[in-house]
Design an enzyme around this catalytic site. Structure first.
Site, PDB file in Angstrom:
ATOM      1  N   HIS A 196      -8.337  -1.520   0.066  1.00  0.00           N
ATOM      2  CA  HIS A 196      -7.336  -2.547  -0.247  1.00  0.00           C
ATOM      3  C   HIS A 196      -8.120  -3.791  -0.622  1.00  0.00           C
ATOM      4  O   HIS A 196      -9.102  -4.093   0.035  1.00  0.00           O
ATOM      5  CB  HIS A 196      -6.502  -2.961   0.964  1.00  0.00           C
ATOM      6  N   LYS A 206     -14.271  -4.783   6.796  1.00  0.00           N
ATOM      7  CA  LYS A 206     -13.807  -5.594   5.665  1.00  0.00           C
ATOM      8  C   LYS A 206     -14.770  -6.727   5.334  1.00  0.00           C
ATOM      9  O   LYS A 206     -15.588  -7.131   6.168  1.00  0.00           O
ATOM     10  CB  LYS A 206     -12.427  -6.167   5.963  1.00  0.00           C
ATOM     11  N   CYS A 213       0.789  -1.235   0.000  1.00  0.00           N
ATOM     12  CA  CYS A 213       0.000   0.000   0.000  1.00  0.00           C
ATOM     13  C   CYS A 213       0.822   1.287   0.000  1.00  0.00           C
ATOM     14  O   CYS A 213       0.510   2.193  -0.782  1.00  0.00           O
ATOM     15  CB  CYS A 213      -1.031   0.016   1.117  1.00  0.00           C
ATOM     16  N   ARG A 253       6.854 -11.435   4.949  1.00  0.00           N
ATOM     17  CA  ARG A 253       6.367 -11.306   6.309  1.00  0.00           C
ATOM     18  C   ARG A 253       6.963 -12.407   7.169  1.00  0.00           C
ATOM     19  O   ARG A 253       7.051 -13.555   6.729  1.00  0.00           O
ATOM     20  CB  ARG A 253       4.832 -11.420   6.345  1.00  0.00           C
ATOM     21  N   GLN A 255       1.076 -10.958  -3.512  1.00  0.00           N
ATOM     22  CA  GLN A 255      -0.348 -10.656  -3.368  1.00  0.00           C
ATOM     23  C   GLN A 255      -0.899 -10.191  -4.701  1.00  0.00           C
ATOM     24  O   GLN A 255      -0.240  -9.456  -5.427  1.00  0.00           O
ATOM     25  CB  GLN A 255      -0.535  -9.508  -2.370  1.00  0.00           C
ATOM     26  N   ASP A 257      -2.714  -7.746  -5.429  1.00  0.00           N
ATOM     27  CA  ASP A 257      -3.131  -6.591  -4.654  1.00  0.00           C
ATOM     28  C   ASP A 257      -3.747  -5.520  -5.557  1.00  0.00           C
ATOM     29  O   ASP A 257      -3.458  -5.456  -6.742  1.00  0.00           O
ATOM     30  CB  ASP A 257      -1.883  -5.997  -3.980  1.00  0.00           C
ATOM     31  N   HIS A 271      -5.330  -1.236  -5.013  1.00  0.00           N
ATOM     32  CA  HIS A 271      -5.819  -0.157  -4.158  1.00  0.00           C
ATOM     33  C   HIS A 271      -6.708   0.738  -4.974  1.00  0.00           C
ATOM     34  O   HIS A 271      -6.363   1.102  -6.089  1.00  0.00           O
ATOM     35  CB  HIS A 271      -4.651   0.601  -3.531  1.00  0.00           C
TER      36      HIS A 271
END
Length: 642
Positions: free
Chosen positions: A515, A469, A338, A367, A385, A387, A389
Site C-alpha cells: 500500500h 513501513k 484496499c 474515517r 487518498q 492511493d 496498491h
RNA sequence: GCCCACGUAGCUCAGUCGGUAGAGCGCAUCCUUGGUAAGGAUGAGGUCACCGGUUCAAAUCCGGUCGUGGGCUCCA
C-alpha cells in the site's frame, strides 16, 4: 586528597582535586569569555551541569549557548522558574506534574481547580522576571528514593510520588531553585541569569501522563531564549506562520470551506480550490501513468461482510461509520480503498507474468475522527487518498519499493519539497505473517532506501501489525514537518482474501501487496501546499494564472476578445472590467496573489497587444495574446519538470 | 471524546450596568473614465450559531446542543 586530570575536548588539560565540580573545572580550563557562553558540559555521552562533582579523569566538552543542548537546558530551567513563580503566586495548593523542554520551548503541567487566564500570564511573567534577576542558583542533591517519597508525600505532591515509585531506582535527584524543589534528572543552568528572554504562550488541557482516564491538568506552554532578539525572531516566525495558515488563506483566496450545517471535517472545495485540486490530480495521474501505473475507480460503500473479511471490522472499527441497511443487507462507508483493489485483482486468475500489477486511485475514504482532532484540511473526516496498491512477487519487492521511492521523491520535488525525514518502522510485538516474510520485507525496504541514497531512522517495533513501513515527513518553507507519504508492505490482506497468482511452476503462489500514498491525502497535501507557498502558487498550479485589467470602459470589447482567446488557449484567466481605477484593481489582483496581471488600455487596444505585470510589480514588454499563451505554456512545462 | 476559550452582516471586528444592533471591507446603484497596491456619494444586507430557562425585558445572565480555536489522544 588525590588529584584527577580534567581535559577539555581538543584543548587544555589540568590537574584538580577529586570532588572538583564541573563548573569549577570549566572555570579552570576556559577563558572568561568562553565560560560565560557555557551552561553545562558533556562528559562521555551525557550532559552534566555545573554542580556535579568529578571523581575520575574526564574529558569535558563545553555545552555552549547556541547549541541544541544548551537550548534544551535553558528551556527546562525556564520551566522550573515558571513553576516556582506559579507556586509563589498561587501557593502550594497547586500540584505540579512534569515540566520538560520541548521543540521550541517548554511546558509545565499543573493541577489547579480554577483555569489560568491571560491576566495570570502577566502576573506569572512578571514574577519570573523578578526571580530571574536574582540570579538564583540551581542546586542538585541526590537522595534516597524513600526519603524523596516521604518528602513529596508530606507536601501532598502525588504526581511526584508516583513518578519516583515508577522509577524503581534507589536514589533520585532533586533540583532546588529559590524555594522550589523538584524531582528532576537535570541538567540545569548554573543560575537563572542565563534566562534572558522568555514568553508564556498558551494554556491547554492535558491528561496526567497522556491518559484520558487520569486527571486533567493545565499545561502552560512557553518559550525561552538566551537573548531578546532571538525571542523576537521566534515570535515573528509564529506570526508569519499564522499569516500562512491554510484556514485563513483558504478563506481569503476562496479555496475551500467547511459548513456547520453540512458537518465538521467535511470539505467543500470552492471553484478556485477545486481548480487547484484538479491540477494536482491531473499531474498525479499523468505521472502515475508514465510510471506504469493503471488507474482504478471504486465505490464509496461496500457490504459489511467485505470489511469482516478484510479485518477492518476487528482492527479498524472505531474509525468506521455505522452500517446502513440496504434491502436488509448492511453496508459501510469505506475507510480504505484496499479491499476494492483486491476485488479487481481477484476478478480473474493472475499469472506471474502480469506481476507487478500497479493500480492507483484517488480514492475518497471516510474515517471517524474525534471532534477535538479536526483541523482545517489537515485532519478531516472525509478525504481522498492518493492511493495505490502493488501486487508483486517476493523477488520484485525491492525494485518495487525503489520505484515507489523514486516516484515519491519526484512528485514531492515537483511541488517544491526537497527536505524530508524518513522513518523505517519494523516488526511490532503483535503481528501477522511469517518471520521470513517480515525479514524479507524489512530488508527490501532498507535496501531500497539505501540504494536511493536516503538517510533514514529506524523506528523499532513501530510497524503496523500486517507489515513494515516507510514514512516520509516533508519539511515546508518554515521548516515544519508534515507526515504525508507512507509505504506499507502487507502480508495480511493477501492471506485474508486468498490472493494468488499462477507461477512458472504452474502452482498457486501468494503475491505480496504494497500500500502506498505519496501525498497522503489530497486535503492534507493541499493544506500543506497552501502553507508552504503562503498562497503564492507557482504558475503551473495557480488556480488563476492571469487577470485582465482594463483602464477605461473604452477597452471593454477588446478585453472580452482577449479573454476569449486566452481561455481558449488554455490559460486560467479572469477579467476585472469594473469601473474602478487601475491601481485599485492591481491592488486586488495582488492581494489575490495572481501571477500575471494583463493590463489593457488605449495603447494596447490600438497595437493589438497586452501589457503583462508580474507579482513583483515589474512589467514585461508588450506582447500579443498568442505570445502570452506560448510563454505561459513554456513556464508550465518547466514548473512540472517536463 | 476530555480541558479551556470563542461563535454578532459574505469577511474582519465593536457592542458599557440586561432596555430589541454598529463600523470598516465586500456587494448594488449613481457620479467619476482615472496607466501600475484602495476616487466619491447613496443604498441593500443580521432569527446576534441553535434549543430551552431566568426576567416586565436577553446579543448580554443560566443550562443544553452544534460548530470553531489551543492542547491531550490518534493519525492520511
Amino acid at each position: 586528597m588525590t588529584d584527577i586530570s580534567i581535559t577539555l575536548y581538543k584543548g587544555e588539560s589540568a590537574s584538580v582535586p577529586v570532588g572538583t565540580t564541573v563548573g569549577e573545572a570549566i572555570s579552570t580550563l576556559l577563558s572568561n569569555k568562553q565560560r560565560k557562553r557555557t551552561v553545562a558540559a558533556r562528559i562521555n555521552d551525557s550532559i552534566t551541569d555545573f554542580t556535579t562533582p568529578l571523581t575520575e579523569d574526564v574529558t569535558l566538552t563545553p555545552v555552549q549557548i547556541g547549541s541544541d543542548e544548551a537550548f534544551d537546558i535553558l528551556r527546562h530551567s525556564t520551566a522550573h522558574i515558571m513553576a516556582l513563580a506559579v507556586r509563589e503566586i498561587f501557593g502550594p495548593d497547586i500540584k505540579i506534574a512534569i515540566g520538560p523542554s520541548i521543540e521550541n520551548g517548554f511546558y509545565y503541567d499543573f493541577l489547579r481547580t480554577e483555569p489560568f487566564n491571560p491576566e495570570d500570564f502577566d502576573k506569572i511573567e512578571t514574577k519570573m522576571e523578578e526571580l530571574v534577576r536574582q540570579a538564583l542558583p540551581f542546586t542538585r542533591t541526590e537522595i534516597q528514593s524513600s526519603a524523596a517519597i516521604s518528602r513529596f508525600d508530606a507536601e501532598d505532591e502525588k504526581y511526584k510520588v508516583e513518578l519516583i515509585r515508577d522509577l524503581e531506582s534507589d536514589t533520585v535527584t532533586l533540583y532546588q531553585v529559590g524555594d522550589f524543589t523538584d524531582l528532576c534528572r537535570g541538567p540545569h543552568l548554573p543560575n537563572t541569569s542565563f534566562i534572558r528572554a522568555f514568553k508564556l504562550l498558551r494554556v491547554a488541557g492535558a491528561y496526567w501522563r497522556g491518559d484520558e482516564n487520569n486527571d486533567v491538568l493545565q499545561r502552560i506552554y512557553g518559550t525561552s531564549f538566551f537573548d531578546r532578539k532571538e525571542l523576537k525572531k521566534y515570535l515573528n516566525a509564529l506570526e508569519e506562520a499564522k499569516k500562512r495558515d491554510h484556514r485563513k488563506l483558504g478563506k481569503e483566496l476562496e479555496l475551500f470551506t467547511v459548513k456547520e450545517d453540512i458537518g465538521a471535517g467535511l470539505i467543500l472545495w470552492q471553484p478556485k480550490g477545486a481548480q487547484l485540486r484538479r491540477l494536482v490530480e491531473d499531474y498525479w495521474k499523468d505521472e502515475h501513468y508514465r510510471h506504469d501505473y493503471d488507474l482504478l475507480y471504486t465505490p464509496h460503500i461496500a457490504r459489511q461482510d467485505l470489511w469482516k473479511t478484510s479485518g477492518h471490522l476487528d482492527f479498524y472499527n472505531e474509525n468506521m461509520y455505522a452500517p446502513m441497511d440496504i434491502d436488509g443487507i448492511a453496508y459501510q462507508l469505506k475507510p480504505m480503498n484496499c479491499p476494492f483493489h483486491i476485488g479487481v485483482y481477484n476478478n480473474r486468475k493472475r499469472s506471474y507474468r502480469e506481476l507487478p500489477i500497479r493500480w492507483c486511485e484517488l480514492g475518497t475514504v471516510y474515517r471517524y475522527e474525534r471532534a477535538g482532532a479536526l483541523h482545517g484540511l489537515l485532519r478531516v473526516r472525509g478525504f481522498t487518498q492518493d492511493d495505490a496498491h502493488i501486487f508483486c512477487r517476493p523477488d520484485q519487492l525491492e525494485d518495487e519499493i525503489f520505484n515507489i521511492l523514486e516516484l515519491n521523491l519526484l512528485i514531492l520535488k515537483t511541488f517544491g519539497f526537497d527536505q524530508y525525514d524518513i522513518y523505517l518502522s519494523t516488526r511490532p510485538e503483535k503481528y501477522v505473517g511469517s518471520d521470513e516474510n517480515w525479514d524479507l520485507a524489512t530488508e527490501s525496504l532498507k535496501l531500497a532506501l539505501e540504494k536511493k541514497g536516503l538517510n533514514f531512522e529506524i523506528d523499532p517495533g513501530e510497524g503496523v501489525f500486517y507489515g513494515p513501513k516507510i514514512d516520509i515527513k516533508i519539511k515546508d518553507q518554515l521548516g515544519r514537518s508534515w507526515q504525508c507519504s507512507t509505504i506499507q508492505v502487507d502480508f495480511n490482506l493477501p492471506e485474508r482474501f486468498h490472493l494468488s497468482y499462477i507461477g512458472k511452476d504452474n502452482s498457486e503462489h501468494q503475491p505480496i501487496m504494497i500500500h502506498r500514498a505519496l501525498m497522503g491525502s489530497l486535503e492534507r497535501f493541499i493544506g500543506v501546499l497552501i502553507e508552504h507557498y503562503a498562497g503564492v502558487f507557482p504558475l503551473w498550479f495557480a488556480p488563476v494564472q492571469a487577470r485582465i485589467l482594463n483602464i477605461t470602459d473604452d477597452q471593454f470589447e477588446y478585453c472580452e476578445k482577449i479573454f476569449k482567446l486566452l481561455r481558449q488557449g488554455g490559460i486560467r484567466i479572469e477579467k476585472d472590467l469594473r469601473n474602478e481605477k487601475l491601481s485599485y484593481k492591481i491592488r486586488e489582483a495582488q492581494v489575490n496573489k495572481i501571477p500575471y496581471m494583463l493590463i489593457i488600455g488605449e495603447k494596447e487596444k490600438e497595437n493589438g497587444t497586452i501589457t503583462v505585470r508580474l507579482r513583483d510589480g515589474k512589467n514585461l514588454p508588450p506582447m500579443t495574446a498568442s505570445e502570452f499563451i506560448d510563454k505561459v505554456a513554456d513556464e508550465v512545462r518547466e514548473g512540472r519538470g517536463i
